[in-house]
Motif scaffolding. Structure first.
Motif, PDB file in Angstrom:
ATOM      1  N   SER A 410       0.817  -1.219   0.000  1.00  0.00           N
ATOM      2  CA  SER A 410       0.000   0.000   0.000  1.00  0.00           C
ATOM      3  C   SER A 410       0.852   1.271   0.000  1.00  0.00           C
ATOM      4  O   SER A 410       0.335   2.360  -0.230  1.00  0.00           O
ATOM      5  CB  SER A 410      -0.902   0.008   1.234  1.00  0.00           C
ATOM      6  N   GLY A 411       2.146   1.117   0.279  1.00  0.00           N
ATOM      7  CA  GLY A 411       3.032   2.274   0.380  1.00  0.00           C
ATOM      8  C   GLY A 411       3.441   2.601   1.788  1.00  0.00           C
ATOM      9  O   GLY A 411       4.329   3.422   2.014  1.00  0.00           O
ATOM     10  N   GLY A 412       2.793   1.948   2.762  1.00  0.00           N
ATOM     11  CA  GLY A 412       3.140   2.196   4.162  1.00  0.00           C
ATOM     12  C   GLY A 412       4.353   1.404   4.602  1.00  0.00           C
ATOM     13  O   GLY A 412       4.862   0.533   3.874  1.00  0.00           O
ATOM     14  N   GLU A 565       9.933   8.983  -5.604  1.00  0.00           N
ATOM     15  CA  GLU A 565       8.663   8.320  -5.919  1.00  0.00           C
ATOM     16  C   GLU A 565       8.210   7.445  -4.757  1.00  0.00           C
ATOM     17  O   GLU A 565       7.020   7.386  -4.433  1.00  0.00           O
ATOM     18  CB  GLU A 565       8.820   7.476  -7.189  1.00  0.00           C
ATOM     19  N   ARG A 566       9.173   6.766  -4.100  1.00  0.00           N
ATOM     20  CA  ARG A 566       8.816   5.951  -2.925  1.00  0.00           C
ATOM     21  C   ARG A 566       8.314   6.842  -1.789  1.00  0.00           C
ATOM     22  O   ARG A 566       7.381   6.472  -1.058  1.00  0.00           O
ATOM     23  CB  ARG A 566      10.029   5.137  -2.452  1.00  0.00           C
ATOM     24  N   ALA A 567       8.910   8.004  -1.641  1.00  0.00           N
ATOM     25  CA  ALA A 567       8.448   8.950  -0.619  1.00  0.00           C
ATOM     26  C   ALA A 567       7.014   9.381  -0.910  1.00  0.00           C
ATOM     27  O   ALA A 567       6.172   9.452   0.004  1.00  0.00           O
ATOM     28  CB  ALA A 567       9.376  10.156  -0.566  1.00  0.00           C
ATOM     29  N   HIS A 572       0.987   9.238  -0.071  1.00  0.00           N
ATOM     30  CA  HIS A 572      -0.332   8.820  -0.540  1.00  0.00           C
ATOM     31  C   HIS A 572      -0.939   7.787   0.416  1.00  0.00           C
ATOM     32  O   HIS A 572      -2.150   7.814   0.689  1.00  0.00           O
ATOM     33  CB  HIS A 572      -0.243   8.241  -1.955  1.00  0.00           C
ATOM     34  N   PHE A 573      -0.097   6.874   0.913  1.00  0.00           N
ATOM     35  CA  PHE A 573      -0.574   5.887   1.885  1.00  0.00           C
ATOM     36  C   PHE A 573      -1.127   6.580   3.133  1.00  0.00           C
ATOM     37  O   PHE A 573      -2.207   6.234   3.621  1.00  0.00           O
ATOM     38  CB  PHE A 573       0.574   4.947   2.281  1.00  0.00           C
ATOM     39  N   LEU A 574      -0.382   7.534   3.656  1.00  0.00           N
ATOM     40  CA  LEU A 574      -0.840   8.252   4.847  1.00  0.00           C
ATOM     41  C   LEU A 574      -2.178   8.937   4.598  1.00  0.00           C
ATOM     42  O   LEU A 574      -3.076   8.917   5.449  1.00  0.00           O
ATOM     43  CB  LEU A 574       0.218   9.281   5.267  1.00  0.00           C
ATOM     44  N   GLN A 575      -2.301   9.533   3.423  1.00  0.00           N
ATOM     45  CA  GLN A 575      -3.525  10.258   3.102  1.00  0.00           C
ATOM     46  C   GLN A 575      -4.711   9.295   2.916  1.00  0.00           C
ATOM     47  O   GLN A 575      -5.840   9.599   3.313  1.00  0.00           O
ATOM     48  CB  GLN A 575      -3.309  11.085   1.841  1.00  0.00           C
ATOM     49  N   ARG A 628       6.080  19.884  -5.107  1.00  0.00           N
ATOM     50  CA  ARG A 628       4.654  19.662  -5.381  1.00  0.00           C
ATOM     51  C   ARG A 628       3.855  20.299  -4.251  1.00  0.00           C
ATOM     52  O   ARG A 628       3.902  19.849  -3.100  1.00  0.00           O
ATOM     53  CB  ARG A 628       4.352  18.172  -5.522  1.00  0.00           C
ATOM     54  N   VAL A 629       3.085  21.309  -4.604  1.00  0.00           N
ATOM     55  CA  VAL A 629       2.432  22.156  -3.604  1.00  0.00           C
ATOM     56  C   VAL A 629       1.380  21.383  -2.805  1.00  0.00           C
ATOM     57  O   VAL A 629       1.072  21.754  -1.668  1.00  0.00           O
ATOM     58  CB  VAL A 629       1.817  23.404  -4.283  1.00  0.00           C
ATOM     59  N   ARG A 630       0.857  20.316  -3.354  1.00  0.00           N
ATOM     60  CA  ARG A 630      -0.178  19.565  -2.639  1.00  0.00           C
ATOM     61  C   ARG A 630       0.310  19.100  -1.276  1.00  0.00           C
ATOM     62  O   ARG A 630      -0.460  19.032  -0.312  1.00  0.00           O
ATOM     63  CB  ARG A 630      -0.662  18.371  -3.456  1.00  0.00           C
ATOM     64  N   TRP A 631       1.610  18.777  -1.182  1.00  0.00           N
ATOM     65  CA  TRP A 631       2.139  18.295   0.095  1.00  0.00           C
ATOM     66  C   TRP A 631       2.287  19.442   1.080  1.00  0.00           C
ATOM     67  O   TRP A 631       2.089  19.250   2.291  1.00  0.00           O
ATOM     68  CB  TRP A 631       3.456  17.559  -0.123  1.00  0.00           C
TER      69      TRP A 631
END
Length: 820
Positions: A410-412, A565-567, A572-575, A628-631
């Motif tokens: 999942s990315g976590g 990309e892994r970061a 995305h996983f956290l969100q 990336r401003v979204r973060w």
């Protein structure tokens, strides 16, 4: 000897409470930190005051055992290995309790005890009140060695299980799942006993007030130490005959702790003077520094990334001075020795929890996610300041280990890998380090080939064993192996430089490096066939935030898109899995289910201060790495929510958990940077960075107010808060705003950003102005629209409070400007 249990509040009790209120208590858990002696001295006033009023023989015999006694007997507070899985893996469990419905690995390890365990929650509290029984609270975590020893010895004992279940409401808590509960009762245990650790055993009244606490208890009496069964029987006796005294003393101790642990800003107080605080922190670290192998005590020796990051930050503002040079030498030497030592897994990468000796050789083999995240940042910082490739390679290795062994699809990121495992598939008993160690015979069998041209017809095994200190009889000293689990085994440690080893065998350095690489790969293949250690697949927002910073920072410095990309996958996983959009809150934890999908408990645990602070920091690092401003927007959103939930409007600073929670009897603010930094320390810097990235001046003010609340600690014992001292330094020296104007994908833009990322600049924020006036960043900081590219080239501006130096377009000029 007659055992007597209870608290005798004599005529001195009011004096004791006064002393407690005046004492300053670190609420951090010292056993995950290496400033043990400092901790003990700072807490002595509070401990002495409480000991005036607590005369329990059990407390003196069990929980006031000295550090030296525990260490020499092998019962070390610092031990964090895993034991059994909670029951014999070859048999069907005889008992199953309600913990079998939980998700926590630690709670599941106790699901087959003959104990009527409850998880922390209202059902258990109601039972205690309805049946008017005391509560037995047991706290630990899934990779804790002595937690599993106590489980095997006591909680699997049917006689003890019957006494517990019939006379107490038994609650089991995973400290990583409920750090808020752990902090409250560990504060009590530390204050009343002079020490602490896990497993933590605390007895409470039905209204959750503690009246006796300790750590590990043997099942039966041993010498002068009473066993758990004896303790339980005496508590039952006292609960029936002396209950009023127990409850009264518990209430008084709790009130004293509330006063003794209070942290707040005094009227008219100002920020402590930065140069004095920073110099004192440096001097205190230098005093505890161990010259030969680095680190900050003799043994056991911990990585302490917060100390290393402070030393490198101290050097950054004292580059021309002798103390600055010495601070850098201390940090780099420590990191270098750790990288060469056995604490670093030379076969499968990643760092073990700590070293049992002063030379970083024999580790406690558990691996924790929070260590990997912080050490990745520390090593890449060392690469920035030194240019030494070793440090960049180690940072990459840490991330390789986490990507391979601690990553969910999942990315976590998972929480931990255990220290103990079964030596073979047929084994029925786990051993410390079994997955990681080697006999000389195994090495010789794996690497038998003669190396052409090597002196004396040396084999690959001869060269490998020489370089990594492998001995025929094993290289582990018996002092580091109290239970005899490592007899005849070898923990790999680099004993010589590649140049010396190559010269010794008459081969080139390149040839040697290739031989060692091939050999390590062969060993890794063999290890993959061994029974693996237990993996705690719990995913925590806080530790995922620390790991997010690791991938973002290393990826930015090395210009590695795969790491970035892994970061972003982690973000995305956290969100997706740890952000409750409906209730606008972070969730503390989620879990890998049996079907390998991410699962959540029926009543998700709301995030704590650590979760918000560490995730915000990770998002800010990710924003600066990717632009990336979204973060940045999400970081700002989380910071606003953190302020609403945890800020102390009366005394400043953030509470560790929700201060309105009626089940938490103390509202604590952690005032120690330990194995993990204090969330208040991280928040002080987050607020400062956010203020410069969003234009919100109120966050600068809030950061200052936070630091003022901790000014007493910062002034007297800054070594307890090295990460917070870095925030004091950032306030004093003011953050630089580095603005690169250019097209995001242009080569000249990338060159300027790469130049910035190549340098360790602890007091800066980095922004990309792409000329789009509709950009969110431009809307937050209108001044960005006035900064333009020169002659169509990417252009860098270095500013303080948006007063900028002359723009530059050449990376070399930018480097000079940044280092001025």
């Amino acid at each position: 000897m007659m055992l007597r249990l209870g608290f005798a509040w004599s005529s001195t009790s009011s004096t004791a409470i006064k002393h407690i209120a005046q004492a300053r208590l670190f609420t951090g858990s010292f056993q995950r930190k290496d400033n043990h002696t400092l901790y003990k001295s700072q807490c002595s006033g509070l401990q002495q005051a409480l000991q005036f009023s607590q005369t329990s023989v059990l407390a003196s015999n069990v929980t006031r055992v000295s550090w030296d006694n525990f260490r020499s007997s092998g019962v070390v507070f610092f031990s964090m290995a895993s034991g059994s899985d909670g029951f014999d893996r070859l048999n069907t469990p005889k008992y199953t309790n309600r913990l079998s419905k939980e998700k926590s690995s630690y709670l599941l390890q106790h699901a087959h005890n003959p104990v009527d365990w409850y998880p922390w929650g209202q059902e258990a509290f109601d039972k205690a009140k309805n049946e008017d029984k005391p509560i037995f609270l047991s706290v630990g975590y899934s990779t804790c060695h002595w937690c599993h020893v106590m489980e095997r010895e006591s909680f699997e004992d049917e006689e003890i299980g019957k006494v517990l279940s019939e006379n107490f409401v038994c609650i089991k808590v995973d400290r990583e799942e409920r750090p808020d509960v752990d902090k409250v009762y560990m504060t009590f245990v530390q204050a009343t006993s002079g020490g602490g650790g896990w497993p933590m055993s605390v007895w409470l009244t039905p209204d959750l007030r503690p009246f006796l606490g300790g750590t590990y208890f043997p099942p039966r009496d041993s010498g002068r130490r009473p066993g758990l069964k004896t303790v339980l029987l005496r508590i039952i006796e006292q609960w029936q005959s002396n209950r009023e005294t127990l409850e009264s003393s518990g209430k008084k101790v709790l009130e004293a702790l509330r006063k003794g642990t209070a942290i707040s800003a005094s009227p008219g107080e100002t920020l402590p003077f930065c140069p004095d605080v920073a110099n004192r922190c440096y001097q205190q670290l230098a005093h505890s520094y161990e010259e030969e192998y680095g680190g900050f005590r003799e043994a056991p020796k911990f990585p302490s990334p917060v100390n290393l990051m402070f030393l490198m930050s101290f050097w950054a503002v004292n580059r021309a001075s002798s103390v600055g040079a010495e601070a850098l030498r201390m940090a780099l030497h420590t990191l270098r020795m750790m990288a060469l030592g056995g604490i670093n897994d030379h076969v499968a990468q990643g760092f073990h929890r700590y070293s049992t000796d002063s030379s970083w050789h024999v580790p406690h083999f558990e691996k924790m996610l929070y260590d990997q995240g912080q050490l990745a940042v520390a090593y890449i910082t060392a690469y920035q300041v030194s240019g030494e490739r070793l440090f960049a390679d180690v940072a990459r290795d840490v991330l390789l280990y986490v990507s391979r062994d601690l990553s969910d699809k999942s990315g976590g990121f998972y929480s931990a890998e255990d220290a103990d495992s079964f030596p073979t598939a047929e084994s029925t008993e786990k051993r410390e380090g079994a997955f990681c160690v080697w006999t000389a015979g195994e090495i010789r069998e794996l690497l038998p080939d003669i190396v052409e041209g090597a002196t004396g017809g040396a084999t690959q095994a001869d060269i490998f064993m020489h370089h990594y200190g492998v001995k025929e009889q094993g290289n582990v000293d018996s002092a580091q192996d109290p239970h005899g689990e490592l007899q005849g085994q070898n923990v790999l440690i680099v004993r010589y430089s590649v140049e010396l080893t190559a010269a010794h065998f008459g081969i080139s350095v390149d040839r040697l490096s290739e031989l060692l690489s091939v050999a390590r790969a062969k060993l890794a293949e063999v290890r993959r066939a061994r029974p693996p250690p237990h993996l705690d697949t719990k995913m925590l927002a806080s530790w995922n935030g620390l790991m997010l910073s690791g991938f973002a920072r290393v990826g930015a410095v090395l210009g590695d898109k795969a790491l970035l990309e892994r970061a972003e996958r982690a973000a995305h996983f956290l969100q997706k899995h740890l952000w409750d959009e409906e209730n606008q809150r972070i969730l503390h934890s989620c879990y890998r289910g049996n079907n390998m999908e991410v699962e959540q408990v029926a009543s998700p645990i709301s995030g704590f201060l650590d979760d918000y602070a560490f995730v915000v920091c990770g998002l800010l690092d990710l924003f600066e790495a990717t632009q990336r401003v979204r973060w940045l927007q999400w970081a700002e959103e989380l910071q606003l929510r953190q302020d609403q939930l945890f800020w102390d409007s009366q005394g400043s600073g953030y509470f560790c958990s929700d201060p309105s929670d009626p089940t938490l009897l103390l509202a604590l603010k952690q005032d120690q940077d330990g194995a993990e930094p204090s969330a208040n320390s991280v928040s002080a810097m987050n607020l400062l960075r956010l203020s410069h990235l969003t234009g919100r001046q109120d966050w600068i003010q809030r950061s200052q107010e936070l630091l003022i609340a901790f000014s007493d600690r910062l002034t007297k014992v800054p070594i307890a808060l090295p990460e917070m001292v870095r925030s004091v330094m950032a306030q004093h020296y003011t953050l630089k705003q580095i603005v690169v104007c250019g097209q995001p994908d242009a080569e000249d833009t990338a060159s300027l950003i790469s130049c910035v990322n190549s340098l360790f600049l602890p007091h800066k924020v980095l922004m990309l102005a792409d000329g789009n006036t509709e950009n969110v960043l431009n809307q937050k900081l209108p001044i960005l629209s006035t900064l333009v590219s020169l002659d169509g080239k990417a252009t860098a501006y270095v500013c303080k409070n948006f007063t900028c130096a002359l723009p530059v377009t050449c990376p070399q000029e930018l480097r000079r400007l940044l280092l001025e």
